[in-house]
Every structure is written in structure tokens, then in C-alpha cells.
Write a protein that holds these residues in place. Structure first.
Motif, short mmCIF file in Angstrom:
data_model
loop_
_atom_site.label_atom_id
_atom_site.label_comp_id
_atom_site.label_asym_id
_atom_site.label_seq_id
_atom_site.Cartn_x
_atom_site.Cartn_y
_atom_site.Cartn_z
N SER A 102 0.86 -1.17 0.00
CA SER A 102 0.00 0.00 0.00
C SER A 102 0.91 1.23 0.00
O SER A 102 1.98 1.23 0.61
N HIS A 103 0.51 2.27 -0.70
CA HIS A 103 1.29 3.51 -0.88
C HIS A 103 2.64 3.22 -1.52
O HIS A 103 3.61 3.94 -1.24
N GLY A 104 2.73 2.18 -2.33
CA GLY A 104 3.98 1.88 -3.04
C GLY A 104 5.19 1.79 -2.12
O GLY A 104 6.29 2.21 -2.47
N ARG A 105 4.97 1.22 -0.95
CA ARG A 105 5.99 1.18 0.10
C ARG A 105 7.29 0.50 -0.33
O ARG A 105 8.35 0.80 0.19
N ASN A 106 7.19 -0.47 -1.24
CA ASN A 106 8.39 -1.20 -1.64
C ASN A 106 8.64 -1.05 -3.14
O ASN A 106 8.84 -2.02 -3.84
N ASN A 107 8.60 0.21 -3.64
CA ASN A 107 8.75 0.42 -5.07
C ASN A 107 10.19 0.67 -5.51
O ASN A 107 10.47 0.67 -6.70
N ASN A 108 11.09 0.89 -4.58
CA ASN A 108 12.46 1.22 -4.95
C ASN A 108 13.15 0.01 -5.61
O ASN A 108 13.28 -1.05 -5.01
N CYS A 109 13.58 0.20 -6.85
CA CYS A 109 14.19 -0.89 -7.62
C CYS A 109 15.31 -1.58 -6.84
O CYS A 109 15.46 -2.80 -6.89
N PHE A 110 16.11 -0.77 -6.11
CA PHE A 110 17.29 -1.34 -5.46
C PHE A 110 17.00 -1.95 -4.09
O PHE A 110 17.92 -2.35 -3.38
N ASN A 111 15.71 -2.05 -3.73
CA ASN A 111 15.35 -2.90 -2.59
C ASN A 111 15.51 -4.36 -3.00
O ASN A 111 15.60 -5.24 -2.15
N CYS A 112 15.50 -4.61 -4.30
CA CYS A 112 15.53 -5.99 -4.79
C CYS A 112 16.66 -6.24 -5.79
O CYS A 112 17.25 -7.31 -5.80
N HIS A 113 16.88 -5.27 -6.69
CA HIS A 113 17.94 -5.45 -7.69
C HIS A 113 19.24 -4.92 -7.13
O HIS A 113 19.26 -3.90 -6.44
N ASN A 114 20.31 -5.62 -7.44
CA ASN A 114 21.63 -5.19 -7.00
C ASN A 114 22.11 -4.05 -7.90
O ASN A 114 22.33 -4.26 -9.10
N GLU A 115 22.26 -2.84 -7.37
CA GLU A 115 22.58 -1.70 -8.23
C GLU A 115 23.97 -1.77 -8.83
O GLU A 115 24.20 -1.20 -9.89
N THR A 116 24.89 -2.49 -8.17
CA THR A 116 26.24 -2.55 -8.73
C THR A 116 26.40 -3.71 -9.71
O THR A 116 27.34 -3.74 -10.48
N ASN A 117 25.47 -4.68 -9.67
CA ASN A 117 25.44 -5.73 -10.68
C ASN A 117 24.00 -6.11 -10.96
O ASN A 117 23.40 -6.94 -10.28
N LEU A 118 23.43 -5.47 -11.99
CA LEU A 118 21.99 -5.59 -12.27
C LEU A 118 21.55 -7.02 -12.57
O LEU A 118 20.37 -7.34 -12.49
N GLU A 119 22.51 -7.89 -12.93
CA GLU A 119 22.12 -9.26 -13.27
C GLU A 119 21.85 -10.11 -12.03
O GLU A 119 21.57 -11.29 -12.14
N PHE A 120 21.93 -9.48 -10.87
CA PHE A 120 21.65 -10.19 -9.61
C PHE A 120 20.62 -9.44 -8.79
O PHE A 120 20.42 -8.24 -8.92
N LEU A 121 19.97 -10.22 -7.95
CA LEU A 121 19.03 -9.65 -6.97
C LEU A 121 19.79 -9.50 -5.67
O LEU A 121 20.80 -10.16 -5.44
N GLN A 122 19.27 -8.64 -4.80
CA GLN A 122 19.92 -8.48 -3.51
C GLN A 122 18.86 -8.52 -2.41
O GLN A 122 17.89 -7.77 -2.45
N SER A 123 19.08 -9.42 -1.46
CA SER A 123 18.07 -9.59 -0.41
C SER A 123 18.24 -8.52 0.66
O SER A 123 19.23 -7.80 0.71
#
Ligand code: HEC
Ligand code: HEC
Ligand code: HEC
Ligand code: HEC
Length: 215
Positions: A105-126
Motif C-alpha cells: 500500500s502507498h507503493g511502500r516497496n517500489n524502490n528498484c534497489f530494494n531488490c535489484h543489486n545496483e552494482t550488478n543488475l544481473e543479480f538480486l539483492q536480499s
């Protein structure tokens, strides 16, 4: 008791009776309370595939994975800059028009880098900083949704398909992203499947309430 003349007479009578019954059966007596025709079930309801195909499914089927080739467009070692509008909502570039954010709700988890690894886009980051492959996305979801993840591991949430008896075939636990779009994970409502057709027809069409047995 068995007189020799009676047996042929009885057989003739029986023959006539059965011929009559057969005729009646073939011509068919109109039955006013015949049950309605059973409508065919929409084959949609018989389809056992999940609503989405995950990266892992596409990789297993050796299908097109170009959506995941981040560095065809992005520059290695340079994190893409997130752009926000005046209301602090992410602006999604047109190259990512298929990414429609709406996580929480309210787009609370919309930030791409909450999930994608910003230094290596081919990986996810927990959440706890583990670097994960796209095919291991349930562990990403589990880093924030602990209770649901434990339910999923226990087979209470989600779906398991395949064989219980392992030597007969594969056993597969469907991934979170087989059912939830990671970007907008709310599960869309679905129309209910039709009810079972009653074997003992109660005299009503589907949708009507059954006739009262005593009236
Ligand atoms: C077809 C080209 C293309 C591919 C493939 C691609 N991107 Fe992008 N992406 C862009 C462009 C263009 C932008 C906007 C300009 C920029 O920030 O570099 C962008 C922006 C982004 C942003 C910032 C989003 C925002 O709202 O500001 C992220 C995060 C991102 N990409 C992640 C990824 C990831 C992860 C992958 C691979 C799974 C990927 N991209 C694959 C073209 C692409
Ligand atoms: C960085 C933490 C984080 C990660 C990673 C994460 N989520 Fe969420 N998720 C949230 C938050 C925060 C909410 C919103 C809770 C609320 O609003 O009450 C949420 C809400 C949800 C909801 C409820 C529907 C909605 O939009 O409110 C679902 C379903 C969901 N997430 C599924 C997933 C799946 C599937 C993944 C993995 C692809 C995942 N989440 C990964 C933080 C996360
Ligand atoms: C809650 C976690 C989460 C967030 C937040 C998130 N992603 Fe993703 N994203 C994933 C996961 C997981 C996958 C792989 C899903 C699969 O297996 O199908 C994915 C796949 C992708 C892909 C490749 C497949 C596709 O759909 O095109 C791109 C590109 C992408 N994300 C971009 C973004 C951008 C840009 C943002 C921010 C605007 C973003 N993601 C935010 C979890 C997330
Ligand atoms: C087989 C499909 C399926 C799989 C696999 C699945 N889910 Fe769900 N999930 C659902 C459905 C259906 C709902 C209920 C939606 C509703 O009630 O509106 C749901 C609800 C949720 C919710 C919201 C609960 C709430 O209280 O609103 C979260 C969070 C969630 N799932 C996370 C996950 C995570 C994390 C995984 C993987 C570990 C996962 N799901 C795997 C189908 C699935």
C-alpha cells in the motif's frame, strides 16, 4: 404343474411385452422434468499452469531471456539513477514500460534497489545483503516476508506440483513469482469456477434456489 402347452403361450406374451418396451425406449417418452443440458466448463478452469512464468521457467525451457540481459543497454559498473517526480513517485523509463510498480500500500516497496543489486543488475539483492541469482528469487521475497516464506517452505502457501514419489518424477515447488508479479504483487481476483453438477437433479436451473421438498 408345468403343462406342456402353457410354456409357448407364456413366451409369446413375454415377447410382446418386451417388444413394446423396446419400442417405447426407442421412440422415447417425453419427460417433462428432464434435467437441463450440462454446459461445457470453460477450459480456462482446467488449465493447471500458473498465472506467470518465472525467469527459472524460461531458463529451463531455453526461451528468450533478453529481458534479463541488463547490460545490453546499461553500462557495467554504473548504477542507473532513479528519477522521481515531484510527488516522490518513481518515473519508469519507456524501455521498462512492462515494469509497473505497485508493491505494498502507498507503493511502500517500489524502490528498484530494494531488490535489484545496483552494482550488478544481473543479480538480486536480499534485505540481509545476500547476492542472489534471478532463479533464486523466493529467497529475496523471504528476506522481507519471513512468515509467508516459512509457510511456503512447509507447503502451506503456494503450490507444489509433480510427484510425491520421487523415483517416478520431479517434485516442483512453484516460485513466488509464478503467482505474484514481483513489481505489483497483489494477486488479482479471479472469477470462481462453476459449482459441481448435482447428480440428483432438484428441478431447478443453475442459479435458482432448489424447490422446497414439501411444497
Ligand atoms: C532495452 C534496454 C534496457 C534493458 C534490457 C534494461 N534496461 Fe534498465 N533502463 C533502460 C533505460 C533507457 C533506462 C533509463 C535511463 C537510465 O537510467 O540509464 C533504464 C533505467 C533503469 C533503472 C532506473 C529506473 C528508474 O525508474 O529510474 C533500473 C533500476 C534499471 N533500468 C534496471 C534494469 C535491470 C535490473 C535490467 C535487467 C534485468 C535492465 N534494467 C534492463 C534500458 C534498459
Ligand atoms: C525489501 C522488502 C521486500 C521484498 C524483498 C519483497 N517485499 Fe513484498 N512487500 C514488502 C512491503 C513493505 C509490503 C507492504 C506491506 C503493507 O503495505 O502492509 C509488501 C507487500 C507484498 C504483498 C501484498 C500485496 C501488496 O501489494 O500489498 C505481496 C503479495 C508481496 N509483497 C509479495 C512479494 C514477493 C512475491 C516478493 C519477491 C518477488 C516480495 N514481496 C519481496 C516488502 C518486500
Ligand atoms: C520486490 C522486489 C523488486 C522490486 C522492488 C523491483 N524488482 Fe524488478 N524484478 C524482481 C524480480 C524477483 C524479478 C525476476 C522475476 C522473474 O523471475 O520473473 C525482476 C525482474 C525485472 C526485470 C526483467 C524482467 C522484466 O519484467 O522486464 C526488469 C527489467 C526489472 N525487474 C526492473 C525493475 C525496475 C526498473 C524496478 C524499479 C522501478 C524494479 N525492477 C523493482 C524484483 C523486483
Ligand atoms: C500458487 C500461487 C502462489 C505462490 C507460489 C505464492 N503465493 Fe503468495 N498468495 C497467493 C494467493 C492466491 C494469495 C491471496 C491473495 C488474496 O487473498 O487476495 C497470496 C497472498 C500473499 C501475500 C499477502 C498476504 C496478505 O495477508 O495479504 C503475500 C505477502 C504473499 N502471498 C507472499 C508470497 C511469497 C513471499 C511467496 C513465495 C515464498 C508466495 N507468496 C508464493 C498465491 C501464491
Amino acid at each position: 404343474m408345468n403343462s406342456p402347452t402353457r410354456t409357448p403361450q407364456t413366451l409369446v406374451v413375454l415377447g410382446v411385452v418386451f417388444a413394446g418396451l423396446a419400442l417405447n425406449f426407442l421412440l422415447g417418452s417425453p419427460n417433462p422434468s428432464a434435467p437441463p443440458r450440462i454446459p461445457l466448463v470453460d477450459t480456462n478452469f482446467l488449465d493447471t499452469s500458473t498465472v506467470r512464468r518465472s525467469y527459472a521457467d524460461l531458463a529451463r525451457a531455453k526461451e528468450d531471456l533478453s529481458d534479463f540481459d541488463c547490460y545490453v543497454c546499461h553500462e557495467k559498473g554504473k548504477a542507473p539513477t532513479l528519477r522521481f517526480d515531484t510527488n516522490q513517485n518513481l518515473i519508469i523509463p519507456k524501455e521498462h514500460a512492462d515494469v509497473v510498480m505497485g508493491h505494498g500500500s502507498h507503493g511502500r516497496n517500489n524502490n528498484c534497489f530494494n531488490c535489484h543489486n545496483e552494482t550488478n543488475l544481473e543479480f538480486l539483492q536480499s534485505r540481509d545483503g545476500r547476492q542472489l541469482k534471478f532463479s533464486d528469487s523466493p529467497q529475496l521475497c523471504g528476506s522481507c516476508h519471513g512468515p509467508t516464506y516459512r509457510d511456503w517452505e512447509a507447503g502451506v502457501h503456494g503450490r507444489i506440483t509433480g510427484y510425491w514419489k520421487r523415483d517416478l518424477g520431479e517434485f516442483q515447488r512453484k516460485q513466488c513469482v509464478n503467482c505474484h508479479n514481483p513489481h505489483s504483487p497483489r494477486f488479482p481476483g479471479r472469477p470462481p469456477a462453476p459449482g459441481p453438477h448435482p447428480l440428483h437433479w432438484n428441478g431447478t436451473e443453475a442459479g435458482e434456489s432448489p424447490a422446497h421438498p414439501h411444497s
